[in-house]
Structure formats: C-alpha cells, structure tokens
Motif scaffolding. Structure first.
Motif, PDB file in Angstrom:
ATOM      1  N   PHE A 196      -4.771 -77.782  61.757  1.00 33.12           N
ATOM      2  CA  PHE A 196      -3.876 -78.664  62.502  1.00 33.12           C
ATOM      3  C   PHE A 196      -3.386 -77.942  63.741  1.00 33.12           C
ATOM      4  N   GLY A 197      -2.688 -78.668  64.578  1.00 33.89           N
ATOM      5  CA  GLY A 197      -2.117 -78.161  65.827  1.00 33.89           C
ATOM      6  C   GLY A 197      -1.479 -79.338  66.523  1.00 33.89           C
ATOM      7  N   LEU A 198      -1.289 -79.238  67.816  1.00 41.31           N
ATOM      8  CA  LEU A 198      -0.853 -80.400  68.583  1.00 41.31           C
ATOM      9  C   LEU A 198      -2.069 -81.274  68.789  1.00 41.31           C
ATOM     10  N   TRP A 199      -1.917 -82.568  68.559  1.00 44.27           N
ATOM     11  CA  TRP A 199      -3.010 -83.517  68.721  1.00 44.27           C
ATOM     12  C   TRP A 199      -2.721 -84.440  69.902  1.00 44.27           C
ATOM     13  N   ALA A 200      -3.763 -84.927  70.535  1.00 39.51           N
ATOM     14  CA  ALA A 200      -3.625 -85.910  71.602  1.00 39.51           C
ATOM     15  C   ALA A 200      -3.074 -87.195  71.002  1.00 39.51           C
ATOM     16  N   VAL A 201      -2.086 -87.796  71.672  1.00 40.24           N
ATOM     17  CA  VAL A 201      -1.526 -89.078  71.248  1.00 40.24           C
ATOM     18  C   VAL A 201      -2.113 -90.145  72.163  1.00 40.24           C
ATOM     19  N   ILE A 202      -2.814 -91.082  71.547  1.00 38.01           N
ATOM     20  CA  ILE A 202      -3.502 -92.142  72.276  1.00 38.01           C
ATOM     21  C   ILE A 202      -2.832 -93.475  71.951  1.00 38.01           C
ATOM     22  N   LEU A 203      -2.467 -94.216  72.990  1.00 39.80           N
ATOM     23  CA  LEU A 203      -1.929 -95.562  72.815  1.00 39.80           C
ATOM     24  C   LEU A 203      -3.118 -96.480  72.542  1.00 39.80           C
ATOM     25  N   LYS A 204      -3.168 -97.046  71.339  1.00 38.91           N
ATOM     26  CA  LYS A 204      -4.347 -97.780  70.905  1.00 38.91           C
ATOM     27  C   LYS A 204      -4.659 -99.001  71.772  1.00 38.91           C
ATOM     28  N   GLU A 205      -3.641 -99.723  72.220  1.00 39.99           N
ATOM     29  CA  GLU A 205      -3.897-100.964  72.961  1.00 39.99           C
ATOM     30  C   GLU A 205      -4.614-100.732  74.289  1.00 39.99           C
ATOM     31  N   ILE A 259      -1.167 -90.476  76.091  1.00 38.88           N
ATOM     32  CA  ILE A 259       0.236 -90.512  76.506  1.00 38.88           C
ATOM     33  C   ILE A 259       1.004 -89.245  76.142  1.00 38.88           C
ATOM     34  N   GLY A 260       0.326 -88.272  75.558  1.00 37.23           N
ATOM     35  CA  GLY A 260       1.018 -87.030  75.227  1.00 37.23           C
ATOM     36  C   GLY A 260       0.374 -86.311  74.067  1.00 37.23           C
ATOM     37  N   ASP A 261       1.168 -85.494  73.407  1.00 39.21           N
ATOM     38  CA  ASP A 261       0.700 -84.753  72.250  1.00 39.21           C
ATOM     39  C   ASP A 261       1.778 -84.772  71.177  1.00 39.21           C
ATOM     40  N   CYS A 262       1.360 -84.583  69.970  1.00 40.38           N
ATOM     41  CA  CYS A 262       2.277 -84.430  68.842  1.00 40.38           C
ATOM     42  C   CYS A 262       1.482 -83.777  67.726  1.00 40.38           C
ATOM     43  N   GLY A 263       2.149 -82.932  66.973  1.00 41.55           N
ATOM     44  CA  GLY A 263       1.450 -82.309  65.864  1.00 41.55           C
ATOM     45  C   GLY A 263       2.281 -81.253  65.181  1.00 41.55           C
ATOM     46  N   ILE A 264       1.585 -80.452  64.417  1.00 44.29           N
ATOM     47  CA  ILE A 264       2.185 -79.400  63.609  1.00 44.29           C
ATOM     48  C   ILE A 264       1.687 -78.067  64.156  1.00 44.29           C
ATOM     49  N   THR A 265       2.605 -77.180  64.456  1.00 41.22           N
ATOM     50  CA  THR A 265       2.226 -75.826  64.851  1.00 41.22           C
ATOM     51  C   THR A 265       3.051 -74.837  64.039  1.00 41.22           C
ATOM     52  N   MET A 266       2.499 -73.679  63.848  1.00 39.24           N
ATOM     53  CA  MET A 266       3.211 -72.619  63.142  1.00 39.24           C
ATOM     54  C   MET A 266       4.013 -71.849  64.177  1.00 39.24           C
ATOM     55  N   GLN A 267       5.333 -71.842  64.007  1.00 38.61           N
ATOM     56  CA  GLN A 267       6.229 -71.276  65.014  1.00 38.61           C
ATOM     57  C   GLN A 267       7.094 -70.165  64.434  1.00 38.61           C
ATOM     58  N   ASN A 268       7.379 -69.195  65.262  1.00 41.11           N
ATOM     59  CA  ASN A 268       8.281 -68.102  64.944  1.00 41.11           C
ATOM     60  C   ASN A 268       9.678 -68.540  65.391  1.00 41.11           C
ATOM     61  N   LYS A 298       6.906 -88.907  62.942  1.00 38.53           N
ATOM     62  CA  LYS A 298       6.973 -89.311  61.527  1.00 38.53           C
ATOM     63  C   LYS A 298       5.597 -89.264  60.879  1.00 38.53           C
ATOM     64  N   ALA A 299       4.581 -89.707  61.603  1.00 40.08           N
ATOM     65  CA  ALA A 299       3.220 -89.679  61.063  1.00 40.08           C
ATOM     66  C   ALA A 299       2.756 -88.239  60.839  1.00 40.08           C
ATOM     67  N   CYS A 300       3.100 -87.342  61.760  1.00 40.34           N
ATOM     68  CA  CYS A 300       2.738 -85.928  61.601  1.00 40.34           C
ATOM     69  C   CYS A 300       3.504 -85.289  60.447  1.00 40.34           C
ATOM     70  N   LEU A 301       4.754 -85.667  60.283  1.00 43.70           N
ATOM     71  CA  LEU A 301       5.543 -85.147  59.163  1.00 43.70           C
ATOM     72  C   LEU A 301       4.928 -85.580  57.837  1.00 43.70           C
ATOM     73  N   ARG A 302       4.579 -86.847  57.735  1.00 42.33           N
ATOM     74  CA  ARG A 302       3.916 -87.345  56.521  1.00 42.33           C
ATOM     75  C   ARG A 302       2.627 -86.555  56.280  1.00 42.33           C
ATOM     76  N   TYR A 303       1.840 -86.370  57.340  1.00 38.62           N
ATOM     77  CA  TYR A 303       0.595 -85.615  57.238  1.00 38.62           C
ATOM     78  C   TYR A 303       0.873 -84.188  56.760  1.00 38.62           C
ATOM     79  N   ALA A 304       1.908 -83.567  57.296  1.00 39.06           N
ATOM     80  CA  ALA A 304       2.240 -82.183  56.930  1.00 39.06           C
ATOM     81  C   ALA A 304       2.498 -82.048  55.437  1.00 39.06           C
ATOM     82  N   PHE A 305       3.250 -82.986  54.866  1.00 39.66           N
ATOM     83  CA  PHE A 305       3.560 -82.889  53.440  1.00 39.66           C
ATOM     84  C   PHE A 305       2.412 -83.366  52.556  1.00 39.66           C
ATOM     85  N   GLU A 306       1.680 -84.359  52.990  1.00 39.54           N
ATOM     86  CA  GLU A 306       0.606 -84.897  52.150  1.00 39.54           C
ATOM     87  C   GLU A 306      -0.658 -84.049  52.173  1.00 39.54           C
ATOM     88  N   ASN A 307      -0.840 -83.229  53.200  1.00 42.98           N
ATOM     89  CA  ASN A 307      -2.087 -82.486  53.350  1.00 42.98           C
ATOM     90  C   ASN A 307      -1.922 -80.973  53.322  1.00 42.98           C
TER      91      ASN A 307
END
Length: 184
Positions: A62-71, A76-85, A115-124
């Motif tokens: 995982f990491g920061l992922w591209a955020v794509i507006l489906k329509e 439109i940006g990025d969002c994701g999970i990164t390991m941070q100090n 919220k979707a990334c948070l769900r992904y973080a815990f479920e995966n």
C-alpha cells in the motif's frame, strides 16, 4: 481502465505511476493546497514522492493511491496508507493521508477516500491502530480524522509543525463505531 484497489460510489483509487506526474505535480505544487507543509513541492520532490510510493507498494502492499473521480475519470488527488514516523522516535505507524485538488474541496471526497482507506487498512492488514497526524492548525484535516471516527490522542511540539496533532482509531473502535457503517 486501471486496476482499482478501492472503489466507492464516486471514487476509484489505484496505484500512482510516473504517468501521473503532471497532474499530481499541479496539485502538490499549489501553494494553497500545500499551505500546511513547509513548502509546496517542486518537480524533484513530486518525482521522489512517486518513487517513494512505488517503493511502498512493493514493500508494504500500500501507499498513497491516485484518487479518480469516477464520473469524469479525473485525477483529483491522492489518498492512502503510509508508514510514518509520527513521533520522530524511529517507530513507524500506519497513517491515512491525502491531498485533494483545491477545485474539489468541500465536496466530501477527502472524507470518502479516507474512510475507504481506513476500512482497507483494517480489513487487509493486521493493524491494531491507524493514525492521522497533521499540523495543529490544519482544521480541515482534523475534521476528516474526526469523520473517520478517530479521536485526538495527543499534541506535541516539533520543529516542522510547531505543534502536531495526532488522531487515531483502534481496530475495536473501528468495528464498534457507527461512523463506519455509513455507506462509502
């Protein structure tokens, strides 16, 4: 069509590639978008950020992922999970982060993606706790953390942010809070 990792009603998240450089640099080089950072990103910093994420995908999955507006299929940006100090002590913690093009602010996209990334973080992953941290004056990011069901855990002084606010949610809190039962 790209391989999506996460999809919501309005958004699709996929791995970043060097093909995203121009549009992502446009976002990361904007002074207003990056107002809570020491400075906006130059081209070298944006390229190194893409390289860092490519390495994170290989190392962590995982990491920061591209955020794509489906329509519109618009990046439109990025969002994701990164390991941070987070505390500067060498220990790494999973953190939800994002940058959204200012043309798409105040539409709920950051919250929806986070919220979707948070769900992904815990479920995966086997994480017991997931964090979000920011400069204490970054009220929009603090609100997104709260909308994810996170609680303010601490604030501490540091050189980069003057003061950093740390939010988090534990696995048990995640599964018991009604905020995550909302449709994302």
């Amino acid at each position: 069509m790209k391989n999506y990792i996460i999809e919501t009603d309005q958004l699709a998240l996929r791995e970043l590639t060097m093909d995203d450089f121009e549009v992502w640099h446009h976002i990361l080089s904007d002074q207003e978008t990056m107002q809570y950072y020491p400075r906006a990103f130059d081209e070298d910093k944006t390229k190194s950020c893409i390289d860092w994420n490519l390495a994170n995908y290989d190392k962590y999955g995982f990491g920061l992922w591209a955020v794509i507006l489906k329509e519109s299929n618009q990046f439109i940006g990025d969002c994701g999970i990164t390991m941070q100090n987070i505390h500067g002590d060498g220990n790494l913690f999973p953190e939800i982060g994002y940058h959204i093009d200012k043309r798409y602010w105040r539409k709920g996209y950051a919250t929806q993606a986070a919220k979707a990334c948070l769900r992904y973080a815990f479920e995966n992953n086997g994480f017991d706790e997931v964090f979000s941290y920011q400069k204490w004056t970054n009220i929009p990011s603090r609100k997104v953390a709260e909308k994810m069901g996170m609680s303010l855990r601490e604030e501490y002084a540091d050189e980069k942010n003057i003061k950093t606010s740390v939010y988090s949610i534990t696995r048990s809190e995640f599964y018991t809070k009604s905020v995550m039962s909302d449709r994302i």
